[in-house]
Design a protein around this motif. Structure first.
Motif, short mmCIF file in Angstrom:
data_model
loop_
_atom_site.label_atom_id
_atom_site.label_comp_id
_atom_site.label_asym_id
_atom_site.label_seq_id
_atom_site.Cartn_x
_atom_site.Cartn_y
_atom_site.Cartn_z
N ALA A 168 11.21 -11.92 -14.62
CA ALA A 168 10.96 -10.71 -13.64
C ALA A 168 10.08 -9.90 -13.73
O ALA A 168 9.93 -9.22 -14.93
CB ALA A 168 12.59 -10.17 -13.25
N GLY A 169 9.07 -9.40 -12.81
CA GLY A 169 8.06 -8.43 -13.11
C GLY A 169 7.55 -8.09 -11.82
O GLY A 169 7.92 -8.91 -10.63
N LEU A 170 6.80 -7.04 -11.69
CA LEU A 170 6.47 -6.53 -10.37
C LEU A 170 4.88 -6.04 -10.67
O LEU A 170 4.69 -5.37 -11.64
CB LEU A 170 7.13 -5.44 -9.67
CG LEU A 170 6.65 -4.77 -8.52
CD1 LEU A 170 6.82 -5.80 -7.49
CD2 LEU A 170 7.53 -3.62 -8.25
N GLY A 171 4.00 -6.38 -9.73
CA GLY A 171 2.64 -5.81 -9.87
C GLY A 171 2.01 -5.35 -8.60
O GLY A 171 2.50 -5.97 -7.50
N THR A 172 1.18 -4.59 -8.38
CA THR A 172 0.42 -4.19 -7.37
C THR A 172 -0.91 -3.87 -7.73
O THR A 172 -1.37 -3.83 -8.97
CB THR A 172 0.95 -3.09 -6.65
OG1 THR A 172 0.75 -1.83 -7.76
CG2 THR A 172 2.53 -2.99 -6.27
N THR A 173 -2.00 -3.69 -6.66
CA THR A 173 -3.19 -3.53 -7.30
C THR A 173 -3.40 -2.01 -6.90
O THR A 173 -3.77 -1.64 -5.60
CB THR A 173 -4.34 -4.42 -6.61
OG1 THR A 173 -3.90 -5.80 -7.08
CG2 THR A 173 -5.69 -4.09 -6.78
N LYS A 174 -3.99 -1.00 -7.68
CA LYS A 174 -4.35 0.44 -7.25
C LYS A 174 -4.95 1.03 -8.38
O LYS A 174 -4.56 0.70 -9.59
CB LYS A 174 -3.08 0.88 -7.10
CG LYS A 174 -3.04 2.32 -6.65
CD LYS A 174 -3.82 2.53 -5.15
CE LYS A 174 -2.75 2.14 -4.14
NZ LYS A 174 -1.71 3.07 -3.81
N ALA A 175 -5.95 1.53 -8.09
CA ALA A 175 -6.84 2.44 -8.95
C ALA A 175 -6.02 3.64 -9.31
O ALA A 175 -5.18 4.09 -8.60
CB ALA A 175 -8.08 2.97 -8.44
N LEU A 176 -6.02 3.65 -10.93
CA LEU A 176 -5.37 4.92 -11.53
C LEU A 176 -5.24 6.07 -10.80
O LEU A 176 -4.38 6.92 -10.62
CB LEU A 176 -5.45 4.97 -12.68
CG LEU A 176 -4.65 6.01 -13.80
CD1 LEU A 176 -3.10 5.62 -13.65
CD2 LEU A 176 -5.07 6.01 -15.26
N ILE A 177 -6.50 6.47 -10.37
CA ILE A 177 -6.87 7.84 -9.86
C ILE A 177 -6.27 8.16 -8.43
O ILE A 177 -5.95 9.05 -8.30
CB ILE A 177 -8.44 8.02 -9.58
CG1 ILE A 177 -8.69 9.51 -9.48
CG2 ILE A 177 -9.01 7.21 -8.63
CD1 ILE A 177 -10.25 9.78 -9.30
N ASP A 178 -5.72 6.82 -7.78
CA ASP A 178 -5.18 6.90 -6.60
C ASP A 178 -3.77 6.70 -6.74
O ASP A 178 -2.95 6.54 -5.46
CB ASP A 178 -5.85 5.81 -5.51
CG ASP A 178 -7.34 6.06 -5.27
OD1 ASP A 178 -7.75 7.37 -5.07
OD2 ASP A 178 -8.05 5.22 -5.46
N MET A 179 -3.23 6.43 -8.01
CA MET A 179 -2.03 5.93 -7.77
C MET A 179 -0.82 6.83 -7.60
O MET A 179 -0.89 8.26 -8.43
CB MET A 179 -1.81 5.28 -9.42
CG MET A 179 -0.39 4.37 -9.29
SD MET A 179 -0.26 3.45 -10.82
CE MET A 179 -1.50 2.26 -10.77
#
Length: 262
Positions: free
Chosen positions: A106-117
């Protein structure tokens, strides 16, 4: 075997007579492939879990149909919930008459720049990917300790070692899985339990092909030494190796399943 066009490998009884529990195994990715491989390698019973009820039931039926094994069960579980984790392991222990192998997929991933997270997105990825692996490992260690044997295999990622833009939360979680594996393995060794991890790079499955832009997928595959991503069953093979007696002297290790160029 042609490394560019691999042929599916037949089972050799590596898990003969064992019982297996796998989280997040109701999709078309590594988890379900690991479940199928476990049965092909002779496991006597298997429990798979997921958070999607319809998909889980379909996966149970498909696994039975594909392999002929009747001792297959599914159990809903959100690994971010401690009560559900305990309920899953209790169910699997009862169904299997004791779980010999746990595979934490089990794992979860998304795509997001750290500055916008936002904190919520960071927390969700960490809680499922790292926290879920911890909860399952902790409860399974407690159970396996009473028997003095067992194997746990965690799914990490090469992003635990390597940098990639817009993946700081996922990479941090997977690096944590590697560290958890090392530390928990030392504790578990005292009562005869082994804990290792596999670290995939690019594993190609239908959901990835559907969600990833073609140009991005082509770029990622172009970075691989073989010019392709791994088949999900190639990653599952490494998991089965770590779950089997062929790795009896390995614990606390993370095995890279990657051909990526530096």
């Amino acid at each position: 075997m042609n490394i560019h066009q691999p042929q599916y490998v037949n089972g050799h009884g590596l898990l003969k007579g064992r019982s297996v529990l796998i989280t997040a195994a109701a999709g078309a990715g590594i988890g379900f492939s690991a479940a199928k491989r476990a049965v092909e390698e002779g496991c006597r019973s298997i429990v798979i879990s997921d958070v999607h009820e319809g998909r889980l039931q379909a996966a149970v039926e498909q696994l039975r149909a594909d392999t002929g094994l009747e001792q297959v069960a599914g159990k809903l579980c959100n690994v971010a919930d401690e009560e559900q984790v305990q309920a899953l392991i209790a169910f699997a222990e009862d169904f299997c008459g004791g779980v010999d192998v746990l595979i934490n997929n089990a794992g979860l991933g998304t795509t997001k720049a750290l500055i916008d997270m936002e904190d919520a997105e960071w927390d969700r990825v960490i809680d499922v990917t790292l926290g879920g692996t911890m909860r399952m490992t902790r409860q399974m260690m407690r159970t396996m300790k009473t028997r003095g044997e067992g194997v746990i295999v965690n799914n990490a990622s090469v992003l635990g070692w390597r940098a990639q833009k817009e993946q700081s939360h996922y990479a941090a979680a997977k690096a944590g899985v590697m560290a958890l594996t090392r530390c928990a393995a030392l504790e578990a060794a005292e009562f005869g339990v082994r804990i290792n991890a596999v670290s995939p790079s690019l594993a190609v499955h239908p959901m990835l092909k559907k969600s990833a832009p073609e140009d991005l997928l082509a770029e990622l595959e172009g970075r691989e030494a073989y010019g392709r991503g791994a088949e999900v069953w190639e990653v599952a093979n490494v998991m089965i190796f770590l779950a089997s007696d062929y790795s009896s002297y390995l614990t606390g290790e993370t095995i890279s399943c990657s051909s990526q160029r530096a």
